[in-house]
Enzyme design. Structure first.
Site, PDB file in Angstrom:
ATOM      1  N   HIS A 161      11.116   9.659   5.099  1.00  0.00           N
ATOM      2  CA  HIS A 161      11.176   8.923   6.077  1.00  0.00           C
ATOM      3  C   HIS A 161      12.468   8.441   6.588  1.00  0.00           C
ATOM      4  O   HIS A 161      13.525   8.640   5.744  1.00  0.00           O
ATOM      5  CB  HIS A 161      10.597   7.482   5.766  1.00  0.00           C
ATOM      6  CG  HIS A 161       9.023   7.528   5.801  1.00  0.00           C
ATOM      7  ND1 HIS A 161       8.193   7.233   6.799  1.00  0.00           N
ATOM      8  CD2 HIS A 161       8.206   7.978   4.747  1.00  0.00           C
ATOM      9  CE1 HIS A 161       6.903   7.314   6.490  1.00  0.00           C
ATOM     10  NE2 HIS A 161       6.999   8.006   5.232  1.00  0.00           N
ATOM     11  N   CYS A 165       4.517   3.385   6.716  1.00  0.00           N
ATOM     12  CA  CYS A 165       3.359   3.132   5.813  1.00  0.00           C
ATOM     13  C   CYS A 165       3.161   1.467   6.029  1.00  0.00           C
ATOM     14  O   CYS A 165       4.116   0.828   5.867  1.00  0.00           O
ATOM     15  CB  CYS A 165       3.403   3.345   4.166  1.00  0.00           C
ATOM     16  SG  CYS A 165       2.298   2.698   3.209  1.00  0.00           S
TER      17      CYS A 165
HETATM   18  P1  HMG Z   1     -10.553  -2.030  -1.914  1.00  0.00           P
HETATM   19  O1  HMG Z   1     -10.760  -3.124  -1.028  1.00  0.00           O
HETATM   20  O2  HMG Z   1     -10.068  -1.952  -3.209  1.00  0.00           O
HETATM   21  O3  HMG Z   1     -11.886  -0.977  -2.060  1.00  0.00           O
HETATM   22  O4  HMG Z   1      -9.632  -0.944  -1.229  1.00  0.00           O
HETATM   23  P2  HMG Z   1     -13.364  -1.149  -2.575  1.00  0.00           P
HETATM   24  O5  HMG Z   1     -13.764  -0.157  -3.271  1.00  0.00           O
HETATM   25  O6  HMG Z   1     -13.359  -2.455  -3.211  1.00  0.00           O
HETATM   26  O7  HMG Z   1     -14.079  -1.219  -1.264  1.00  0.00           O
HETATM   27  C1  HMG Z   1     -13.862  -2.375  -0.268  1.00  0.00           C
HETATM   28  C2  HMG Z   1     -14.814  -2.157   1.004  1.00  0.00           C
HETATM   29  O8  HMG Z   1     -13.894  -0.950   1.657  1.00  0.00           O
HETATM   30  C3  HMG Z   1     -16.035  -1.661   0.969  1.00  0.00           C
HETATM   31  O9  HMG Z   1     -16.656  -2.007   2.260  1.00  0.00           O
HETATM   32  C4  HMG Z   1     -16.217  -0.103   0.980  1.00  0.00           C
HETATM   33  O10 HMG Z   1     -17.136   0.331   1.317  1.00  0.00           O
HETATM   34  C5  HMG Z   1     -14.982   0.182   1.935  1.00  0.00           C
HETATM   35  P3  HMG Z   1     -17.392  -3.275   2.345  1.00  0.00           P
HETATM   36  O11 HMG Z   1     -18.432  -3.493   1.165  1.00  0.00           O
HETATM   37  O12 HMG Z   1     -16.355  -4.344   2.229  1.00  0.00           O
HETATM   38  O13 HMG Z   1     -18.003  -3.173   4.033  1.00  0.00           O
HETATM   39  N1  HMG Z   1     -14.265   1.478   1.631  1.00  0.00           N
HETATM   40  C6  HMG Z   1     -14.062   2.538   2.351  1.00  0.00           C
HETATM   41  N2  HMG Z   1     -14.496   2.668   3.598  1.00  0.00           N
HETATM   42  C7  HMG Z   1     -13.847   3.777   4.404  1.00  0.00           C
HETATM   43  N3  HMG Z   1     -13.337   4.845   3.630  1.00  0.00           N
HETATM   44  C8  HMG Z   1     -13.101   4.701   2.411  1.00  0.00           C
HETATM   45  C9  HMG Z   1     -13.384   3.337   1.655  1.00  0.00           C
HETATM   46  N4  HMG Z   1     -13.172   3.097   0.533  1.00  0.00           N
HETATM   47  C10 HMG Z   1     -13.768   1.866   0.247  1.00  0.00           C
HETATM   48  N5  HMG Z   1     -12.293   5.582   1.809  1.00  0.00           N
HETATM   49  C11 HMG Z   1      -8.791   1.241  -0.374  1.00  0.00           C
HETATM   50  C12 HMG Z   1      -9.296   0.470  -1.794  1.00  0.00           C
HETATM   51  C13 HMG Z   1      -8.218   2.570  -1.088  1.00  0.00           C
HETATM   52  C14 HMG Z   1     -10.035   1.844   0.331  1.00  0.00           C
HETATM   53  C15 HMG Z   1      -8.137   0.464   0.386  1.00  0.00           C
HETATM   54  O14 HMG Z   1      -6.943  -0.031  -0.339  1.00  0.00           O
HETATM   55  C16 HMG Z   1      -7.238   1.675   1.339  1.00  0.00           C
HETATM   56  O15 HMG Z   1      -8.285   2.174   2.373  1.00  0.00           O
HETATM   57  N6  HMG Z   1      -6.137   1.775   1.406  1.00  0.00           N
HETATM   58  C17 HMG Z   1      -5.376   2.773   2.417  1.00  0.00           C
HETATM   59  C18 HMG Z   1      -4.088   2.902   1.971  1.00  0.00           C
HETATM   60  C19 HMG Z   1      -3.677   3.887   3.379  1.00  0.00           C
HETATM   61  O16 HMG Z   1      -4.119   4.319   4.029  1.00  0.00           O
HETATM   62  N7  HMG Z   1      -2.021   3.845   3.297  1.00  0.00           N
HETATM   63  C20 HMG Z   1      -1.405   4.588   4.008  1.00  0.00           C
HETATM   64  C21 HMG Z   1      -1.450   6.072   3.558  1.00  0.00           C
HETATM   65  S1  HMG Z   1      -0.397   6.575   2.278  1.00  0.00           S
HETATM   66  C22 HMG Z   1       1.259   6.851   2.954  1.00  0.00           C
HETATM   67  O17 HMG Z   1       1.370   6.341   3.956  1.00  0.00           O
HETATM   68  C23 HMG Z   1       2.447   7.250   1.814  1.00  0.00           C
HETATM   69  C24 HMG Z   1       2.416   8.757   2.241  1.00  0.00           C
HETATM   70  O18 HMG Z   1       2.707   8.787   3.659  1.00  0.00           O
HETATM   71  C25 HMG Z   1       3.753   9.147   1.556  1.00  0.00           C
HETATM   72  C26 HMG Z   1       4.930   8.403   1.411  1.00  0.00           C
HETATM   73  O19 HMG Z   1       5.410   8.192   2.646  1.00  0.00           O
HETATM   74  O20 HMG Z   1       5.218   7.580   0.584  1.00  0.00           O
HETATM   75  C27 HMG Z   1       1.242   9.752   1.986  1.00  0.00           C
HETATM   76 MG    MG Z   2       4.910   8.804   4.537  1.00  0.00          MG
END
Ligand code: HMG
Ligand code: MG
Length: 299
Positions: A208, A239
């Site tokens: 980044h 992020c």
């Molecule tokens: P949580 O709240 O702990 O999950 O989130 P949960 O298992 O308790 O589920 C809660 C709700 O989310 C439930 O729905 C699940 O069905 C739903 P509800 O019953 O409340 O209606 N759910 C999902 N829905 C769609 N797709 C899924 C999913 N999983 C659960 N996969 C979770 C845990 C991981 C889902 C959440 O924290 C999350 O989505 N985080 C996303 C984080 C993210 O996208 N960050 C950015 C990407 S990483 C990044 O950018 C870094 C990178 O570029 C490298 C760098 O630069 O460092 C790669």
């Molecule tokens: Mg990134």
């Protein structure tokens, strides 16, 4: 200076670039953006992520994007954080998955609601399953240099997480300076260590550009033997769970720098700029990459 003959660009704009945009970018615009990026010569790209739409609303159209944008001539990645995400991936034709975990536990708790250890334990059987099904697995290692909450990360901790991912089956490591805090000496030192300890693993650098050191860091990583770089068209990105982090290094600036030095990328800068034209009206901040600003002035 030690330079590779060619580098591979992994375009992360449609995923990392857009995930942080507050206003929803229309799905058709995303599709057109991806199509034009491919036309510019991009051969590897993160299309989207199958994460919770409550956590990252911008990625709620992931299935639609994948159904429309997969092509045979490129490696198209999607991100998935857990089993729920993978079940959604299995319904598509996508064959390359990126999982993501930070070295820092505090970052992981904010980003995926788990500690580093719990995330690894949960991912291990999922990666085995992916490998059994013939998927290419990329492991994104966040906060490899600095964490926005915990500060400087010990390179040995980054190495040990990278080794663990290789042991459990990752084909590629994308090692990230999540908050754009690393300097070229740190980039050189970490990638020299990783290349020495994991010589057979595809190694990608993900910078980044918060402090405008990303191009310098890329050059330093090339010196350390890295020839794969995650970049984002227009320098979009960040992020949502890493406060202060701005976009990825701009693809067009990396391509310009590389080509000027005789390092081939296979990417057409004019076509790349026209891909940015498509998404620019939907982006809430100016596009500040050096190459694109000149392209606009000369239009
Ligand atoms: P949580 O709240 O702990 O999950 O989130 P949960 O298992 O308790 O589920 C809660 C709700 O989310 C439930 O729905 C699940 O069905 C739903 P509800 O019953 O409340 O209606 N759910 C999902 N829905 C769609 N797709 C899924 C999913 N999983 C659960 N996969 C979770 C845990 C991981 C889902 C959440 O924290 C999350 O989505 N985080 C996303 C984080 C993210 O996208 N960050 C950015 C990407 S990483 C990044 O950018 C870094 C990178 O570029 C490298 C760098 O630069 O460092 C790669
Ligand atoms: Mg990134």
């Amino acid at each position: 200076m030690k330079l590779p003959e060619t580098i591979t660009i992994i375009e992360v704009g449609p995923r990392d670039g857009l995930q942080n945009e507050k206003n929803f970018v229309p799905t058709d615009t995303k599709k057109e953006f991806i199509l034009r990026l491919k036309e510019s010569g991009i051969k590897e790209m993160e299309l989207t992520s199958f994460v919770s739409p409550k956590w990252v609303p911008q990625m709620q159209d992931a299935s639609d994007i994948v159904d429309s944008c997969l092509t045979d001539d490129s490696r198209d990645f999607v991100l998935a954080p857990n089993e729920f995400g993978l079940r959604r991936v299995y319904e598509t034709g996508c064959k390359a998955v990126a999982v993501f975990v930070g070295v820092s536990s505090t970052f992981n708790q904010r980003n995926i609601n788990k500690t580093t250890q719990d995330a690894l334990s949960d991912l291990e059987p999922l990666i085995s399953q992916l490998k059994e099904r013939g998927y290419f697995v990329r492991a994104c290692i966040s906060t490899a240099f600095y964490c926005p909450y915990e500060g400087k990360i010990d390179p040995e901790d980054t190495l040990s997480l990278c080794k663990k991912f290789v042991e459990i089956g990752a084909d590629e490591l994308s090692v990230a300076d999540t908050v754009g805090r690393a300097n070229p000496l740190e980039a050189y030192t970490l990638f020299t260590l990783l290349k020495k300890e994991l010589p057979d693993t595809l190694m990608t650098a993900h910078f980044h550009d918060t402090r405008k050191l990303a191009l310098a860091n890329i050059l330093a990583s090339m010196e350390a033997g890295v020839d794969r770089f995650d970049t984002s068209a227009g320098g979009l990105g960040g992020c949502p769970f890493a406060p202060g982090a701005t976009g990825n290094v701009a693809t067009e600036d990396v391509v310009f720098m590389a080509e000027e030095m005789g390092v081939s990328t296979g990417i057409d800068l004019d076509k790349l700029s026209r891909a940015i034209d498509v998404v620019k009206p939907h982006i809430s901040r100016p596009i500040e990459s050096g190459y694109y600003r000149l392209y606009e002035l000369n239009k």
